[in-house]
Design a protein around this motif. Structure first.
Motif, short mmCIF file in Angstrom:
data_model
loop_
_atom_site.label_atom_id
_atom_site.label_comp_id
_atom_site.label_asym_id
_atom_site.label_seq_id
_atom_site.Cartn_x
_atom_site.Cartn_y
_atom_site.Cartn_z
N MET A 1 4.15 -1.44 -3.91
CA MET A 1 3.02 -2.52 -3.49
C MET A 1 2.96 -2.90 -2.18
SD MET A 1 3.20 -4.90 -7.00
CE MET A 1 1.43 -5.73 -6.70
N ILE A 2 4.08 -3.45 -1.48
CA ILE A 2 4.18 -3.75 -0.32
C ILE A 2 3.83 -2.69 0.86
CG2 ILE A 2 5.81 -4.37 1.63
CD1 ILE A 2 7.71 -5.82 -0.57
N ASN B 1 17.14 -8.60 15.08
CA ASN B 1 15.98 -8.96 16.19
C ASN B 1 14.50 -9.15 15.58
OD1 ASN B 1 16.45 -9.68 18.85
ND2 ASN B 1 16.90 -7.48 19.35
N ILE B 2 14.42 -9.58 14.47
CA ILE B 2 13.14 -10.18 14.15
C ILE B 2 13.22 -11.67 14.04
CG2 ILE B 2 11.76 -10.00 12.07
CD1 ILE B 2 13.37 -7.59 11.02
N GLY C 1 5.01 -3.39 8.31
CA GLY C 1 4.12 -4.06 9.02
C GLY C 1 3.61 -5.36 8.74
N PHE C 2 4.15 -5.98 7.82
CA PHE C 2 3.53 -7.67 7.70
C PHE C 2 3.90 -8.17 8.81
CE2 PHE C 2 2.97 -6.76 3.18
CZ PHE C 2 1.58 -7.37 3.13
N ASP C 3 3.24 -9.06 9.30
CA ASP C 3 3.69 -10.04 10.49
C ASP C 3 4.60 -11.34 9.70
OD1 ASP C 3 2.10 -8.78 12.34
OD2 ASP C 3 0.10 -9.73 11.41
N GLY C 4 4.29 -11.70 8.60
CA GLY C 4 4.80 -12.72 8.09
C GLY C 4 5.26 -12.81 6.51
N VAL C 5 6.16 -13.43 6.11
CA VAL C 5 6.24 -13.41 4.53
C VAL C 5 6.37 -14.92 4.32
CG1 VAL C 5 8.09 -12.78 2.71
CG2 VAL C 5 7.46 -11.34 4.54
N PHE D 1 8.64 -6.57 6.43
CA PHE D 1 8.52 -6.61 8.04
C PHE D 1 8.50 -5.09 8.45
CE2 PHE D 1 10.65 -10.66 7.45
CZ PHE D 1 9.40 -11.47 7.81
N GLU D 2 9.41 -4.15 7.86
CA GLU D 2 9.34 -2.75 8.38
C GLU D 2 8.15 -2.15 8.25
OE1 GLU D 2 12.50 -0.74 6.15
OE2 GLU D 2 14.12 -2.22 6.86
#
Lengths: 435, 90, 645, 134
Positions: free
Chosen positions: C637-638, D97-98, D59-63, D56-57
């Protein structure tokens, strides 16, 4: 009498609106057999005709339809639409005999796919009762898109017997040889869920309903705003103009001794506020004014909804309407007593909506033996033991669901139906006789 | 399979009233008048009413019915944001 | 991997399609891997469309289904059922929420909304592609219901459940049952008094062998869930023998008790002793000692041998399949000085006024002074402009009118002045308002931002209003008694809600799942709510909701087996290095240590596991997967959601 | 408005508590940036660090973890456990380093619609600012 079939059930539910549907599901979920009888072509009652519902603004159809599909495919529920209850007679302590008449639909329901080819073929156009006459419909027709059952029917009174529908039908389900059919039903208990009638605004001539074409009822406005609406936009029925200054007249037919109805209809304030909010969405440039005596936003989340409406800019005027007159361009001159200013004022609107009240539906009276079915002073069903068993009618074993016993909104209707069905189940379980 | 013609059987016991016949005839005339009046143009309700000499509210009823039956369709709204125009549906 | 997925996108009659280009969603999805059919529908939930969907799934031999429509809270069950009717397992269905979380919050941005809808439906497809058929878990059910609160709603629910053959435990926190209604005289709309109504209900409760009544019972903890709740009730002793027929000596014991405290039954307008009866037809008919008030002087023991100060608190455990909460409301307590409350001595609440009417005879007096002019101030604690209670309390307009009308039956020469915010005698109750007007009651009205004022002027109590019914004229009434019409507020002392985790609404009353679809159920499975604990209600409305709640509670206990969701956690024994982190994390004690071959591993009891997933992140070897939320499913989903189209 | 200006945010919500609040935000027509995507879970203390890092890997900018807080139907330990997950993940993010600010948690009760909208809006703004600063 020919054509009579005998059948037996645990419960007979009269009326296929939301109250009847909810009651039928509750009773059937307990393993009991239910017959649900609806006089109209479709179940769903008034609720399925509404646009959105207060105070959550859920789409009404979206809430009604799951209940309708649940009842429709419930193995313990038999539904008969287009069927009238003629008589219900109590036989002894624990069972009733009922005569019902299933009117000919002239369509074989089991084979109709709802393809609407008959409708296309039919040449006859008459006012569509489901759109309160705002547009036409054919003599061969499906009531509306989300009707249940979604099958065709022939309006024989208006049919020209041209045969076009029969020729067009791909499944050959049109059958003019059908006749009305009577049944004798034996049941252990009865739930009356015949709902209410809307006040007829013709009884208040000074409001000019019927003569002034841009004075409409709130139910007509409900249709304007519903997904299955007649015009696809909110337009004046008088000339197709998009209204931009709309007035609501609350308490039309309610709290009004001059029409013989002293009581408050409990729902009009809220549905009017809801419609006003929806109109602000549909017609962002429009002004909406609500003329009221008292705003009765008493239920859960209602007062907040009323405050929200004020915040949106809906104009609330505490005033009593004296007279509504049609002007030459179809606009309306509204004369009212402004309570805040303490004087008579005139205003102009291009559409006036009469928020009509909820009146008793006296149908059940004709079903029962004289003097056994008792009504209260407003012709609603009498509640024999108001606090202890609110759903009990004047007849033991006959229970009241929804607005049969008085005006109420949808949440209260659902709760009242829950109560009626619980009492009916208890009554049935205590019945010792096998029928 | 041969189609049965049950409407003919019904005719033997049920007489179609004069009202139904008259209304059917009237509707067909009004429909023709409206479609002719619109022709190639796009007109609003008051224009159509004027052209066929019928009250605006009746015109509204019939035009809306014809929209419902897929004979007409609404197009744009006028500059004043008051009336929709209607044209014949292809 | 599912390869014949059906995707159905709902217009929701414009609710979705007005903002989301549903045809575009359909077209994009049609090209998605594994999608076999992609269609739009006006109302997916309409019965005819459900039937079409069933036929479509069968005809195309689909192996998985996604419906994109409103919130899963409304229709996930509906479409799981559709999937099942078409011969698939309901876990081969995934619901995509493109209304509450797309078309509505993004109605200001149609392009963004359409893009988001596409992504959400694609991610649902990604999930359903991995879906597997799962069978439900069956659990044994306790065929009993715990009803909390023995007011009219609780008693009515208990009686109707018991009549259906269900074992009912009816627990009342107070030592006397009857809740609010026991206080009142003639109730609106009938000739019945509150006392009489409570008597009828209590008689039925006592006569029914299926009901066990506990008074002085407070819920202290609850474990388990739907079908199997274990609830601990703490029983406060009465300190008076259970079967006490020694009425004379009890009377003496009360006489000799030296402690005097305000009597709650009369809302503090009279006093009672530390040992006391409630009222002449109280139930159960037995005195009680309130240990908070008692000085343990022992005087009462000397005159009555039925008194037993050595009684100890007990705890009982009940095992039930469902809990029905009918804990009622509190009356709003006005703040000091609010409309003169506690600042001016002849300002009282409606409850106090009603008890004053009930216990007075001959002349109506307050503090020794004869009362003629009564001023009622409405909406105290309701419809607040400044305060937190924005809601209308619903019952109070009618209750006040009824009280005012009935007071004339008992006392002559009372003049009634109603300071309202607009009367809300809705429905048939309107006739009482009409009757009051006819009898000469005077009605004033103000708006919320310009409230009525109560002042003490030279020892006189003056009520002032800018009356909008007379063109905002400032009017004054000298009142002998000012009655504050206080609204309903949620129970202040109510640990039950915290223990059972019942969510509350904006008004802080308990919240139902859906006002119209599921009005008496809570999001906590097996817990139902009835009466005024859910929001202000009058008697009839409370009884109706009690019966509705009892029919739902009954559905949880009517059979000895109940199906529960098979969404549980699973351990991969190969990865597990038993470290006890999951056992510690589990709030339900569902995980234990077992031997598997030569090593210790964790084992999850699937009938106890609630599928919360708290054990997942604590596992150092990632040995735990939650069914339908596996790493593969979530990460797939991600993958979809993270990337642009 | 150009939707490309928004950050891409993954929300882990919970079936019974925070997801209904997010639904209600829609019901109340409260607007928030459209690139906010929700995956509802039974409980916020079920979020695996692995999933967050994966987001994050990818491509999401934020969770954003819309946590149950004290309302959790599964137990009061939820807040603490969810907090632990965030803390552990923050540590790993630093190693990798995130920027830790890219993972945020807040308790969202079942009626906290306005709070949710406020939170995601400010998170969105902070993420964009952060991105531009890079």
């Amino acid at each position: 009498m020919p054509n009579i079939e005998k059948k037996s059930f645990d419960a007979l539910v009269v009326g296929g609106g939301i109250a009847g549907v909810e009651s039928a599901i509750n009773i059937a979920n307990n393993g009991l057999k239910v017959l649900l009888v609806e006089k109209d072509l479709t179940i769903g009652g008034k609720m399925i005709m509404l646009s959105k519902v207060f105070p959550t603004l859920d789409c009404s159809a979206c809430i009604t339809t799951p209940k309708i599909s649940e009842v429709d495919r419930h193995p313990n529920v038999t539904i008969m639409t287009n069927t009238e209850v003629l008589h219900i007679d109590k036989q002894d302590k624990h069972y009733f005999k009922a005569q019902i008449k299933e009117k000919a639909r002239y369509v074989d329901v089991s084979n109709c796919t709802g393809c609407q080819l008959c409708e296309d073929a039919c040449p006859v156009v008459v006012p569509d009762q489901y759109q309160y006459g705002m547009v036409g419909r054919k003599a061969a027709y499906i009531p509306f898109n989300i009707a249940s059952p979604r099958v065709a029917s022939i309006d024989i009174e208006n049919c020209s017997l041209c045969g076009a529908c029969e020729k067009a039908c791909p499944t050959q389900c049109i059958d003019f040889t059908q006749e009305d059919k009577e049944y004798e039903i034996v049941v252990k208990s009865v739930v009356i869920a015949t709902g209410f009638n809307l006040f007829d605004p013709l009884k208040i001539p000074r409001y000019s309903y019927g003569s002034a074409k841009n004075v409409i009822t709130s139910m007509e406005m409900e249709r304007h705003l519903a997904p299955t609406r007649p015009y696809n936009h909110v337009l004046r029925p008088g000339d197709g103009k998009m209204p931009d200054n709309i007035a609501y007249v609350l308490c039309t037919g309610s709290r009004d001794m001059t029409v013989g109805n002293p009581i408050c209809s409990q729902i009009c304030c809220m549905y009017s506020i809801k419609q006003a909010q929806l109109l602000m969405g549909a017609l962002p440039m429009a002004d909406v004014t609500i003329y009221y005596i008292n705003i009765r936003s008493f239920g859960k989340g209602f007062e907040e909804f009323y405050e929200q409406a004020k915040g949106m800019g809906i104009n609330f005027v505490k005033g009593k309407i004296g007279q509504i007159d049609e002007l030459e361009n179809g606009d309306l001159k509204v004369r009212y007593e402004d309570i805040n200013q303490g004087k008579l004022v005139e205003s102009k609107h291009d559409l006036v909506v009469l928020s009509v009240g909820a009146m008793a539906n006296e149908d059940p009276k004709t079903m029962f033996k004289a003097d056994t079915w008792k009504q209260d002073e407003f012709a609603f069903a009498q509640q024999k033991d108001l606090f202890y068993t609110p759903s009990l009618s004047s007849i033991d074993g006959v229970f009241l669901a929804g607005t049969t016993s008085g005006p109420m909104d949808i949440p209260d209707t659902i709760l009242s139906s829950g109560a009626a069905s619980m009492e009916a189940i208890r009554y049935i379980k205590q019945a010792k006789v096998e029928i | 399979m041969e189609k049965k013609e049950t409407f003919k059987i019904k005719r033997e016991t049920h007489t179609v009233s004069q009202r139904v016949k008259d209304e059917l005839k009237a509707f067909n005339q009004i429909r023709r008048k409206i479609l002719e009046a619109i022709g190639e143009e796009e007109l609003n309700i008051p224009d159509i009413a004027d052209k066929i000499d019928m009250s605006k509210e009746e015109t509204m009823y019939y035009v809306m019915s014809l929209v419902k039956f897929n004979k007409l369709q609404a197009t744009a709204m006028d500059d004043m944001d008051e009336y929709y125009f209607y044209k014949i549906k292809e | 991997m599912k390869q014949k997925i059906g995707v159905y996108i709902c217009h929701c009659g414009g609710n979705i399609s007005d903002y989301v280009d549903v045809d575009k969603v359909k077209d994009v999805l049609a090209k998605e891997d594994g999608v076999y059919v992609s269609k739009t529908t006006i109302f997916a939930c309409a019965d005819s469309n459900q039937k079409e969907m069933v036929a479509d799934i069968k005809a195309n031999e689909l192996d998985a289904v996604v419906v994109a429509s409103c919130s899963p809270k409304l229709h996930q069950i509906t479409f799981q059922a559709v999937t099942e009717r078409a011969g698939l397992n309901k876990y081969n269905y995934v619901h995509a929420n493109i209304r509450e979380q797309v078309s509505w919050p993004h109605s200001d941005n149609k392009i963004g909304a359409t893009e988001k809808a596409i992504q959400i439906v694609r991610s649902s497809v990604a999930k359903v592609r991995l879906s597997q058929a799962i069978e439900p878990i069956e659990i044994d059910t306790q065929q009993a219901v715990l009803v909390l609160g023995a007011g009219i709603a609780g008693m009515k629910a208990a009686i109707s459940l018991a009549k259906m053959g269900t074992q009912v435990y009816l627990a009342e926190r107070e030592h006397f049952i009857g809740g609010r209604i026991a206080h009142w005289d003639v109730l609106c709309g009938t000739e019945e008094t509150g006392k009489e109504l409570v008597t009828r209900l209590y008689t039925d409760v006592i006569a029914n062998k299926n009901i066990t009544l506990y008074t002085g019972a407070e819920m202290v903890s609850s474990g388990g869930s739907k079908g199997n709740f274990n609830v601990q009730l703490k029983l406060k002793p009465r300190y008076v023998a259970d079967v006490c027929d020694d009425k004379e000596n009890i009377k003496k014991a009360i006489e000799v008790c030296p402690v005097e405290v305000p009597d709650e039954f009369n809302f503090g307008i009279t006093k009672r002793k530390a040992i006391y009866h409630n009222f002449p037809s109280e139930y159960p008919q037995a005195a009680v000692i309130n240990m908070d008030d008692c000085t343990r002087c022992g005087e009462c023991e000397k005159v009555c041998d039925k008194i037993d100060l050595s009684q100890k608190e007990e705890t009982v455990e009940v095992k039930v399949g469902s809990v029905l909460v009918a804990t009622g409301f509190d009356s709003y307590t006005p703040g000091e000085g609010e409309f003169g409350y506690q600042a001016i001595d002849n300002v009282i609440t409606l409850s106090q006024y009603k008890r004053l009417l009930a216990i007075s005879n001959g002349e109506l007096k307050w503090n020794g002074k004869k009362i003629e002019n009564v001023a009622y101030i409405y909406c105290v604690g309701s419809r607040q402009v400044e305060g937190e209670n924005k809601y209308c309390s619903r019952y109070c307009c009618t209750a006040t009118i009824n009280t005012a009308l009935r007071s004339n039956d008992k006392f002559k020469n009372l003049n009634h002045f109603h300071f309202t915010r607009g009367m809300r005698t809705y429905g048939k109750q309107e006739v009482f308002y009409h009757e009051a007007s006819k009898q000469g009651h005077v009605f004033f009205q103000s708006y919320g931002d310009d409230p009525t004022k109560v002042e003490n002027k030279n020892g006189k109590t003056i009520v002032k209003i800018n009356d909008i019914l007379t063109n905002r004229k400032e009017l004054e009434v000298e009142a002998d008694l000012v009655v504050l019409v206080t609204g309903m507020v949620p129970r202040a002392h109510n640990t039950i809600g915290d223990i059972l985790k019942i969510p509350k609404g904006r008004d802080k009353f308990y919240n139902e799942i859906h006002m119209k679809l599921r009005p008496v159920e809570t999001v906590i499975d097996g817990v139902t709510i009835a009466g005024a604990c859910q929001g202000p209600k009058n008697i009839v409305e409370s009884i109706n909701s009690a019966l509705s709640a009892s029919i739902k509670s009954y559905s949880f206990v009517s059979s000895d087996k109940l199906s529960v969701e098979p969404i549980v956690a699973k351990i991969d024994e190969n990865l597990c290095q038993y470290c006890d982190a999951c056992t510690t994390a589990c709030p339900f004690d569902a995980i234990s240590k077992v031997k598997s071959g030569s090593k210790d591993v964790a084992l999850i009891n699937h009938t106890v596991c609630k599928g919360c997933g708290m054990c997942l992140p604590v596992c150092p070897t990632n040995a735990i997967q939650l069914i339908t939320f596996s790493d593969d499913e979530v990460e797939n989903m991600i993958n979809v959601l993270a990337n642009e189209l | 408005m150009n939707s490309k200006l928004n950050a891409r945010i993954l929300v882990f919500s919970t079936d019974k508590i925070s997801d209904p609040a997010i639904d209600m935000a829609g019901l109340l027509k409260l607007h928030y940036p459209p690139k906010v995507y929700t995956i509802p879970l039974p409980c916020s203390s079920a979020v695996k660090t692995k999933w967050i890092l994966h987001a994050f890997e990818q491509g999401f900018d934020g969770v954003f973890i819309a946590a149950d807080g004290s309302d959790c139907p599964y137990g009061e330990s939820c807040t603490e456990k969810t907090g632990d997950i965030v803390k552990r993940t923050h540590d790993i993010m630093k190693e990798k380093n995130i920027d830790p600010m890219r993972l945020k948690m807040a308790a969202i009760c079942s009626v906290c619609s306005e709070s949710f909208v406020k939170q995601v809006k400010s998170f969105d703004e902070a993420l964009i600012k952060n991105k531009n600063a890079e």
